[in-house]
Design a protein around this motif. Structure first.
Motif, PDB file in Angstrom:
ATOM      1  N   ILE A 118      65.218  19.586  82.552  1.00 39.86           N
ATOM      2  CA  ILE A 118      63.612  19.765  83.083  1.00 39.86           C
ATOM      3  C   ILE A 118      63.484  18.809  84.039  1.00 39.86           C
ATOM      4  O   ILE A 118      62.714  19.229  85.275  1.00 39.86           O
ATOM      5  CB  ILE A 118      62.758  19.391  81.802  1.00 39.86           C
ATOM      6  CG1 ILE A 118      63.004  20.647  80.574  1.00 39.86           C
ATOM      7  CG2 ILE A 118      61.293  19.326  82.027  1.00 39.86           C
ATOM      8  CD1 ILE A 118      62.400  20.291  79.294  1.00 39.86           C
TER       9      ILE A 118
ATOM     10  N   SER B  66      69.131  13.944  76.665  1.00 35.72           N
ATOM     11  CA  SER B  66      69.533  15.180  76.402  1.00 35.72           C
ATOM     12  C   SER B  66      69.863  15.923  77.652  1.00 35.72           C
ATOM     13  O   SER B  66      69.306  15.985  78.555  1.00 35.72           O
ATOM     14  CB  SER B  66      68.753  15.968  75.379  1.00 35.72           C
ATOM     15  OG  SER B  66      67.481  16.387  75.940  1.00 35.72           O
TER      16      SER B  66
ATOM     17  N   GLU C 122      68.892  19.110  77.964  1.00 34.69           N
ATOM     18  CA  GLU C 122      67.679  19.774  78.017  1.00 34.69           C
ATOM     19  C   GLU C 122      66.366  18.769  79.115  1.00 34.69           C
ATOM     20  O   GLU C 122      65.762  19.216  79.880  1.00 34.69           O
ATOM     21  CB  GLU C 122      66.823  20.008  76.738  1.00 34.69           C
ATOM     22  CG  GLU C 122      67.657  21.353  75.942  1.00 34.69           C
ATOM     23  CD  GLU C 122      68.835  20.473  75.247  1.00 34.69           C
ATOM     24  OE1 GLU C 122      69.565  21.549  74.497  1.00 34.69           O
ATOM     25  OE2 GLU C 122      68.881  19.362  75.251  1.00 34.69           O
ATOM     26  N   THR C 123      66.558  17.606  78.615  1.00 32.14           N
ATOM     27  CA  THR C 123      65.688  16.686  79.201  1.00 32.14           C
ATOM     28  C   THR C 123      66.123  16.607  80.828  1.00 32.14           C
ATOM     29  O   THR C 123      65.126  16.506  81.747  1.00 32.14           O
ATOM     30  CB  THR C 123      65.726  15.266  78.686  1.00 32.14           C
ATOM     31  OG1 THR C 123      65.039  15.382  77.402  1.00 32.14           O
ATOM     32  CG2 THR C 123      64.766  14.363  79.367  1.00 32.14           C
TER      33      THR C 123
ATOM     34  N   ASP D  29      57.629  19.720  76.821  1.00 29.27           N
ATOM     35  CA  ASP D  29      58.265  19.029  77.934  1.00 29.27           C
ATOM     36  C   ASP D  29      58.260  19.858  79.245  1.00 29.27           C
ATOM     37  O   ASP D  29      58.138  19.722  79.898  1.00 29.27           O
ATOM     38  CB  ASP D  29      59.736  18.524  77.627  1.00 29.27           C
ATOM     39  CG  ASP D  29      59.691  17.151  76.761  1.00 29.27           C
ATOM     40  OD1 ASP D  29      58.841  16.513  76.667  1.00 29.27           O
ATOM     41  OD2 ASP D  29      60.677  16.638  76.546  1.00 29.27           O
ATOM     42  N   ARG D  30      58.596  21.128  78.755  1.00 25.78           N
ATOM     43  CA  ARG D  30      58.808  22.329  79.988  1.00 25.78           C
ATOM     44  C   ARG D  30      57.291  22.215  80.524  1.00 25.78           C
ATOM     45  O   ARG D  30      57.004  22.271  81.722  1.00 25.78           O
ATOM     46  CB  ARG D  30      59.466  23.405  79.629  1.00 25.78           C
ATOM     47  CG  ARG D  30      59.473  24.355  80.584  1.00 25.78           C
ATOM     48  CD  ARG D  30      60.338  25.827  80.317  1.00 25.78           C
ATOM     49  NE  ARG D  30      60.144  26.023  79.013  1.00 25.78           N
ATOM     50  CZ  ARG D  30      61.354  26.214  77.868  1.00 25.78           C
ATOM     51  NH1 ARG D  30      62.251  25.450  78.294  1.00 25.78           N
ATOM     52  NH2 ARG D  30      60.799  26.485  76.933  1.00 25.78           N
TER      53      ARG D  30
ATOM     54  N   THR E 151      58.561  18.699  71.949  1.00 24.19           N
ATOM     55  CA  THR E 151      59.421  19.718  71.749  1.00 24.19           C
ATOM     56  C   THR E 151      60.007  20.013  73.310  1.00 24.19           C
ATOM     57  O   THR E 151      59.340  19.703  74.372  1.00 24.19           O
ATOM     58  CB  THR E 151      59.081  20.993  71.248  1.00 24.19           C
ATOM     59  OG1 THR E 151      57.952  21.512  72.095  1.00 24.19           O
ATOM     60  CG2 THR E 151      58.494  20.649  69.787  1.00 24.19           C
ATOM     61  N   VAL E 152      61.138  20.823  73.373  1.00 26.77           N
ATOM     62  CA  VAL E 152      61.551  21.260  74.656  1.00 26.77           C
ATOM     63  C   VAL E 152      60.443  22.224  75.301  1.00 26.77           C
ATOM     64  O   VAL E 152      60.290  21.960  76.562  1.00 26.77           O
ATOM     65  CB  VAL E 152      62.994  21.784  74.520  1.00 26.77           C
ATOM     66  CG1 VAL E 152      63.174  22.593  76.126  1.00 26.77           C
ATOM     67  CG2 VAL E 152      63.942  21.068  74.343  1.00 26.77           C
TER      68      VAL E 152
END
Length: 400
Positions: free
Chosen positions: A287, A281, A283-284, A257-258, A253-254
């Protein structure tokens, strides 16, 4: 006695005649490796496209520089014993690939193994270390990941020392990434040999799990975080503990990953991406390119973080930084959200291995939330927040 003295003299000459190339990893290396996402299924075109994507996505500008091809690039050795690439997967050859990567302003890394065969069954470097080092230098290699499969009868320190000396004799500065999974306590001996050394077995793309392969296991982020204790004192500029490549963008999940990226930064770990850079993405990308978190990882002081609080599913990690700053990371290991009430003044933070102490009754620090990018008050007030499950709250603290 004469034989013993002869052995000692020979060893001293062997040690004195070579050294690792100093200054190549004054901060933890940043880059990308093919293994986590593609395993043996990688080709010349994939690597070229990945180099293009590293530039286009902003990762290069964020500090990522190494493109490393992992296991299974090898073909057969030629009639003189020199290694050749797989002619189907790499029809243009490795030098042409390295030249392309260099043309992008990036650096090129390759993989080998201290045993007879690599983990994927390709030719290893055992008995061919000097030939392989010469070949890597002629190709323009900048980074070597050196694995530990099929090494029966070898002593790790001696095997890696041999490759270090071979690289030195070949004459091209190459980062040596020692990958014997921490089985032989490399932190105790690898500083003069390599620039980074793996501390654990392989990572797996989950936050909290063990993947059992039968005779060995891959590990989730939290398992790797817990696996090695009391080794942070061995890490520093040009010699880093390596908890393995990252799994960001590979299915967690985000939030996870964070947290993964934050914890690797707190551990002053090499930041080696392991996802498909061509298909990320937003989001990726956000990060992997967070400049404040990267700055904590790449801090010039080079001190690995330590655990200040360990309370079941709640942990507080602290990392001393240059110019008197520090990073503090609040980790929620649980799936459910965690309500935080943290009184800075009742939590002096003393480094257990180095001479760093942060007393918030004597000094006030400004809080920069490194994920929101916003200032969030000072240490004069109790910090109140809610941390989502499998996530972190992370700050850079600067004295005001």
């Amino acid at each position: 006695m004469k034989t013993t003295l002869s052995i000692i003299f020979t060893l001293s000459v062997f040690l004195a005649g070579a050294q690792k190339f100093d200054g190549l990893a004054l901060t933890p290396p940043m880059g990308w490796n093919s293994w986590n996402k593609f395993s043996c299924d990688m080709t010349e075109s994939l690597i070229r496209e990945t180099a293009d994507a590293m530039v286009a996505s902003g990762l290069k500008d964020a500090g990522y520089e190494y493109i490393v091809i992992d296991d299974c690039w090898h073909g057969e050795r030629d009639s003189l014993g020199f290694i050749q690439p797989d002619p189907v997967r790499f029809p243009s050859g490795i030098k042409a690939l390295a030249d392309y990567i260099h043309s992008k302003g990036l650096k090129f890394g390759i993989y080998s193994d201290a045993g007879w065969q690599t983990c994927g069954g390709r030719p290893g470097s055992r008995g061919r270390e000097y030939q392989d080092a010469q070949r890597y230098a002629s190709w323009g290699v900048d980074y070597l990941k050196y694995d530990w499969c099929n090494t029966e009868g070898l002593k790790a320190e001696g095997a890696y020392l041999t490759m270090r000396n071979a690289l030195h004799e070949a004459g091209r500065p190459i980062v040596l990434s020692i990958c014997e999974w921490g089985d032989n306590q490399p932190w105790e001996w690898a500083g003069p040999i390599g620039h980074l050394w793996r501390t654990t077995g392989d990572i797996y793309n989950c936050f909290d799990c063990e993947y059992n392969h039968g005779t060995w296991s891959s590990w989730g982020v939290l398992q790797i975080l817990d696996m090695r204790k009391d080794i942070r004192k061995y890490a520093g500029p040009d010699h880093w503990n390596d908890p393995d490549m990252m799994e960001i963008g590979n299915g967690m999940t985000v939030n996870e990953d964070r947290a993964h990226f934050s914890l690797w930064a707190m551990m002053a770990a090499p930041l080696i991406a392991g996802n498909d850079l061509r298909n990320m993405s937003p989001e990726t990308i956000a990060i992997l390119t967070n400049k404040e978190v990267i700055a904590i990882d790449q801090d010039s002081l080079g001190v690995q973080g330590f655990k200040h609080i360990d309370d079941e599913n709640f942990e507080v990690w602290v990392k001393p930084l240059a110019k008197g700053d520090l990073a503090v990371c609040f980790l929620n290991r649980a799936v459910e959200p965690l309500d935080l009430n943290f009184d800075w003044k009742s939590n002096p933070m003393k480094d257990p291995d180095f001479d760093y102490t942060f007393d918030f009754t004597r000094n006030t620090y400004d809080l920069l939330n490194v994920w929101s990018g916003k200032q969030q008050g000072t240490t004069k007030k109790v910090l109140k927040a809610s941390i989502p499950g499998h996530d972190v709250l992370m700050f850079r603290l600067s004295a005001n």
